[in-house]
Design an enzyme around this catalytic site. Structure first.
Site, PDB file in Angstrom:
ATOM      1  N   GLU A  70      -0.531  19.329  11.504  1.00 51.73           N
ATOM      2  CA  GLU A  70      -0.432  18.934  10.093  1.00 51.73           C
ATOM      3  C   GLU A  70       0.472  19.828   9.249  1.00 51.73           C
ATOM      4  OE1 GLU A  70      -4.559  16.744   9.147  1.00 51.73           O
ATOM      5  OE2 GLU A  70      -4.669  18.916   9.054  1.00 51.73           O
ATOM      6  N   VAL A  71       1.700  19.965   9.658  1.00 48.90           N
ATOM      7  CA  VAL A  71       2.639  20.733   8.837  1.00 48.90           C
ATOM      8  C   VAL A  71       3.345  19.765   7.893  1.00 48.90           C
ATOM      9  CG1 VAL A  71       4.622  22.259   8.852  1.00 48.90           C
ATOM     10  CG2 VAL A  71       2.958  22.356  10.716  1.00 48.90           C
TER      11      VAL A  71
END
Lengths: 601, 537
Positions: free
Chosen positions: A340-341
């Site tokens: 989840e960047v």
């Protein structure tokens, strides 16, 4: 128009039926019947032959003995002796005043534990042999044989679960068991960043993990919200990133947890998630993170984004920090996160943009994915470089790096790297379903662990463990070799809405369903048949001091704080009824409504 | 057309709360501030920034010179002294302050005699609280008002980081919007140990609830130990030695409640929901038939036998002696007619009575008899909404609304139009938990029991509401965590003024209230990432 009115009526009737259902369990006549299983084993062993012939145990004279093999090897003895002491306590729960003499009964005198592997490793590993055989004969002592101390631990747990209570006596039946796990990696994940969880609660979870024969504690120890791990190298990480200075894990706390876990055959795998999920790191070390420009790009409290992957100092920082982590944590594997960047902040930062041009990454989503992959690969190299024989140093990463980089051919990573599959696909999250992801991961030759279907933080009304039970990590199309590469799974409990007040109750016995899926043979799939065992397991945990929540109307003989003190025991009734769910009921009503509606249009 | 109808179907179906699966995004941690906010929000409150210190042992609760005195207030003084000054189970003297005025006394004035009294639906809970150095005053008509005022006072106190105990200069004039503010616990689906019943009573007091609706028995088990029918629990409890409430236990609960200004209204639900009565009360349930032969199953009270009513008379007389409250809950919900239909004796009875095949008339006949018994022995009653929908009873009946039929508002409108006093619990079924307790309390908060089409007279007939914790999936392991602080949202809706609707303000109060409950030893669950100054355990 008439039809609409009719539909509305139909819907209201359904709604009514639904409301009725909500208050009225259909199985009232069963709740009181004492149909809980007695002396059953959770998770179900690979092979078990049991008889109706019962033996009594005499708490005053029951003896444990160990073979020479087990007692002469220091590592074996180190784990086995304390385990025997623990199980001696767990074995006899009937309060002294209520015990009935077993004289005149056929009595099982003792249990002899043999470790025939000769050597024991100091710590459990991914490759540890956990198999055991257990024989409770009609006469003579019972025998437990294992290759390792870890197998002996599993066998002791099984032995303790065979014991049941009848009229003030501890009994068990003549039984032969041959057992080993289906998957090697069987974990639960605790998140101590969204809420701090103090060491006693972590230990309670470790106890429960052992009672369910799981063997991995995935410690999601830090995240955006707080950094409770106290680092000697970078003290401001917790000094400024922990909620308070009471909410930290000192080195001693961590070592204490690791030792407690080792004694129970549980690996502790810490996760230091980067380059996203690092807000709390930036409290003490803002230069580690990317400055977003303008500052409102990232809607966070510090106007800082993911790690600044363009600076060498970032990699130096990670090198130093992971050297310390590597030194503390015994397991070969460290979880490096990588999930989840959000790329917006990177996009807004000139330094990052320059770096991307140097590296030849395009200024596109794919380019930023390449940037993330570049970072993770360097981090993996750092971590693998920390191997000091005989300890190896390997990484586990969330599936993004595989999806974004390995799959697209940017690069490969060491095949020892484990890909952690967590995404799912439904109306709320448009990810890749795990049955589509696992063929890709294993097809590329990587090992995988599965979590997608076991997010215990998602709760719904009622008895939901059959859903977890139904999810099989081999539910995908692939060769036998690919199936082999799925080495297990983990049940995560993300902690946005749990802390010490409700953590243990929410985790257990729901994680027990995952435990059986990961240990027992693939053919063990009938949750209705498993219910009486599940009820016994839940009451057993309550009796042993684990605050496991109920799964439907029922009772345990030793309820939680029944008489005002903790730690009771009692056989439950009930089989929690097969309300296969709110959802099913709802679908049923919806279906009938539709049938009626269309039938009439 | 089909699309339209589909839409209608969906709309109606999905009105009730569904389990919702969000993917957690980034949840900001919230550092909960303890600044002395009061939940439920008082009716009128004027606070200044001028702060006074509280010190120990100089601070004292005292009675005013002309005040009535009684054990209720005496014990409340003790409790609230501890709640204010105890931290982590130890009484800690706050750090003294030299330059601050000190509040050294709260003088309490009770106007009505309060020795030996029990709270009732008509009790006054008004109070006026003035905090000003060196002596604050708390004036109330009744001991119950004093209890509410002391709770408010204790909530106004906050601790600074360096351990000082402060309270701001404040004037509060407060009273509840609704007279009946309840929590339903169900001790039949799971046995709830006394420890947790009392913990819940503590939590109720902290949130100014005043009715413990004790759904004490149901199909699954009968834990109430009856004097006249001891077999009911001997044969109907999960375990007749450990999973039951003895007469002493019940007295204990009633006294514990009384001291906190909480009424205990027991529910003995009939004619349905009585499976657990069968074993201990032979002849009470209806034998079910397959054709002309009994099939060995029983369901619901047998409405055609005089002995059924004799048993209920005896039991309700006992209930009257044991439970001092003027009200008893007689249930009356969810009766399934299949067993009655199968029974030839009942068929004959239906003919004799001229009921035709309308079994709801038989149900009405049963309920009417039970309500008459209750009236004759001197107890008012509350019943679930079906009873009132099915037939007119007398106007003293209180109806409890528990399901949308077709909507909550329609039921409220219908029952009040018939002139019944009404309680709302539909919409406040807290046993239905969903993923994010951080948002589901807002749904409870937004539900207003007086928002429906009707005259002012109709609105006035709504006397309050109850948050329900049905027991299928809760026992001692998780009851408190699942109920609190979500029920605090209902508490504020039922106490505070109608125009107290700002979610943003309420969020701040409920945060502090949650941490306050945790500090007081309750495992109230978190509403978002973050931490409290004093964490659980």
């Amino acid at each position: 128009m008439k039809l609409s009115v009719f539909c509305l009526l139909v819907a209201l009737v359904c709604q009514r039926a639904f409301a009725d259902w909500v208050r009225q369990p259909f199985w009232y006549d069963d709740a009181r019947r004492d149909k809980v299983a007695k002396g059953t084993v959770w998770p179900q062993p690979r092979s078990i032959q049991t008889t109706q012939q019962s033996l009594s145990l005499n708490p005053d004279s029951f003896s444990f003995s160990t073979s020479d093999d087990a007692s002469s090897n220091a590592n074996c003895k180190d784990v086995l002796d304390p385990a025997i002491e623990r199980y001696r306590d767990l074995l006899f729960w009937i309060p002294a005043g209520e015990r009935v003499s077993v004289s005149g009964d056929r009595v099982l005198g003792g249990l002899r534990v043999t470790i025939s592997g000769g050597t024991c490793s100091e710590y459990p590993t991914l490759d540890s042999d956990e198999s055991y055989t257990l024989e409770v004969p009609a006469s003579g002592d019972a025998t437990l044989r294992a290759q390792t101390a870890w197998g002996a631990l599993r066998g002791l747990e099984t032995f303790s679960q065979l014991v049941y209570e009848v009229d003030g006596k501890h009994k068990l039946n003549v039984t032969t068991i041959s057992d080993e796990p289906r998957f090697r990696h069987r974990g639960v994940m605790l998140d101590t960043a969204r809420h701090f969880l103090n060491v006693p609660y972590i230990k309670q979870n470790l106890d429960a993990i052992a009672y369910n024969k799981m063997n991995v504690f995935h410690w999601h120890i830090v995240d955006d919200q707080s950094f409770p791990f106290q680092s000697a190298t970078y003290p401001d990480l917790s000094g400024k990133g922990a909620y308070t200075q009471d909410n930290v894990y000192t080195r001693q706390d961590v070592l204490d947890v690791i030792e407690y876990a080792r004694m129970r055959g549980i690996r502790v795998i810490p996760e230091f998630d980067s380059p996203g999920h690092m807000q709390s790191w930036g409290q003490g070390y803002p230069e580690l993170l990317t400055s977003c420009s303008p500052t409102n790009v990232q809607a966070d409290i510090y106007h800082l984004g993911p790690a600044n992957v363009a600076r060498n100092s970032t990699y130096d920082f990670m090198q130093n920090l992971f050297t310390e982590i590597r030194d503390i944590f015994a397991d070969d594997y460290l979880h490096l996160g990588g999930d989840e960047v959000h790329f917006q902040c990177w996009m807004s930062n000139a330094e990052i943009q320059d770096f991307m041009r140097q590296q030849g990454f395009p200024n596109t989503t794919q380019g930023f994915a390449q940037l993330e992959g570049y970072y993770i690969k360097r981090l993996l190299d750092i971590v693998e470089g920390l191997s000091v024989a005989p300890k190896r140093s390997r990484g586990i990463v969330w599936q993004e790096i595989f999806d974004n980089n390995i799959l697209s051919g940017d690069f490969t990573v060491d095949l020892d790297t484990i890909i952690h599959v967590w995404q799912w696909n439904n109306s709320n999250f448009q990810g890749i379903p795990y049955w589509d992801e696992l063929p890709l991961v294993t097809g590329a030759g990587y090992q995988a662990i599965l979590s997608s279907c076991w997010y215990l933080n998602f709760i719904s009304y009622g008895r939901d463990w059959p859903e977890y039970y139904a999810c099989d990590p081999h539910n995908f199309t692939g060769t036998p070799q690919q199936k082999q590469l799925v080495i297990g799974g983990e049940a995560p409990l993300w902690a946005e809405w749990v802390d010490a007040t409700n953590h243990v109750a929410r985790m257990w016995p729901r994680a027990s369903a995952v435990a059986e899926r990961l240990w027992s043979p693939q053919s063990v799939t009938d949750s209705a048949a498993a219910s009486p065992r599940m009820e016994e397991q839940r009451c057993r945990m309550v009796r042993r001091g684990i605050r496991a929540q109920p799964q439907g109307p029922s009772y345990c003989k030793y309820e939680w704080n029944l008489a005002g003190q903790a730690g009771n025991y009692v056989p439950t009734a009930s089989g929690a009824r097969g309300i296969t769910g709110y959802a099913q009921q709802l679908l049923l009503s919806l279906f009938s409504c539709l049938v009626l509606t269309f039938g009439l249009s | 057309m089909a699309v339209l109808s589909l839409f209608a179907v969906f709309l109606a179906l999905f009105v009730s709360p569904l389990p919702c699966h969000d993917v957690p995004g980034y949840q900001k941690p919230v550092m909960v501030q303890q600044t002395g906010k009061v939940l439920p929000k008082p009716q009128t409150m004027t606070a200044s920034t001028e702060a006074y210190a509280l010190a120990m042992p100089s601070f004292k609760f005292t009675y005013g010179s002309s005040s009535e005195m009684c054990d209720i207030v005496d014990q409340a003084f003790q409790r609230y002294y501890d709640l204010i000054f105890d931290i982590d189970g130890l009484r800690k003297a706050p750090v003294a302050s030299k330059d601050m005025s000190e509040l050294n006394t709260l003088q309490v004035m009770v106007k009505e005699p309060c020795t030996g009294v029990y709270p009732s639906l008509e009790s006054s809970e008004n109070y006026t609280l003035t905090v000003a150095a060196p002596m604050g005053t708390l004036v109330a008509d009744s001991a119950w008002g004093v209890l509410r005022g002391l709770e408010t006072f204790s909530q106004l106190v906050y601790r600074t980081d360096n351990g000082m105990m402060l309270i701001n200069k404040t004037t509060i004039d407060d009273f509840p919007r609704f007279a009946h503010r309840g929590i339903l616990l169900d001790t039949s689906r799971h046995f709830i140990p006394l420890k947790y019943i009392k913990q819940n009573l503590d939590a109720m007091a902290y949130n100014k609830f005043n009715v413990f609706h004790w759904h004490i028995v149901d199909d699954q088990s009968f834990p109430y130990q009856s004097v006249v029918f001891p077999d009911l629990s001997a044969k109907g409890a999960f375990n007749p030695y450990t999973h039951l409430y003895t007469q002493d236990d019940i007295k204990d609960v009633i006294e514990y409640s009384r001291l906190r200004g909480i009424r205990v209204v027991p529910e003995f639900d009939t004619p349905g929901h009585t499976a657990s009565w069968g074993a201990g009360l032979p002849g009470f349930l209806t034998p079910c038939y397959d054709g002309t032969t009994p099939n060995g199953k029983y369901y619901a009270a047998n409405p055609i036998r005089n002995t059924t009513y004799d048993m209920m008379t005896k039991l309700l007389k006992e209930v009257k002696d044991v439970f001092p409250d003027k009200y008893v809950h007689l249930g009356g919900d969810e009766v399934n007619f299949n067993c009655w239909k199968s029974n030839p004796d009942i068929t004959k009875f239906m003919e004799t009575m001229g009921f035709g095949t309308d079994y709801s008339k038989l149900e009405q006949y049963y309920i009417k008899n039970i309500l008459d018994i209750s009236t004759s022995i001197g107890r008012n009653y509350i019943v679930w909404q079906e009873v009132l929908d099915n037939g007119v009873q007398d106007k003293s009946t209180v109806g409890e609304v528990w399901f949308e039929h077709p909507t909550i508002q329609a039921v409220l409108e219908r029952l009040t139009a018939k002139g019944y006093r009404t309680l709302l619990s539909a919409g406040w079924y807290l046993n239905h938990d969903v993923y994010n307790p951080g948002t589901d309390w807002s749904t409870f908060y937004k539900l207003d029991p007086q928002v429906f089409n009707g005259t002012q007279e109709q609105k006035d007939l709504v006397i309050g509401g109850e948050a329900c914790m049905w027991g299928e999936y809760v026992d001692g392991t998780n009851l408190i965590a699942r109920l609190w602080p979500r029920a605090s949202a209902v508490a504020e809706r039922l106490w505070s003024a109608k125009d107290v609707t700002s979610m943003a303000d309420a969020a701040v109060r409920i945060d502090e209230q949650r941490c306050r409950m945790v500090r007081r030893g309750l495992n109230a669950e978190p509403l978002h990432p973050g931490f409290c100054q004093f964490e659980y355990d």
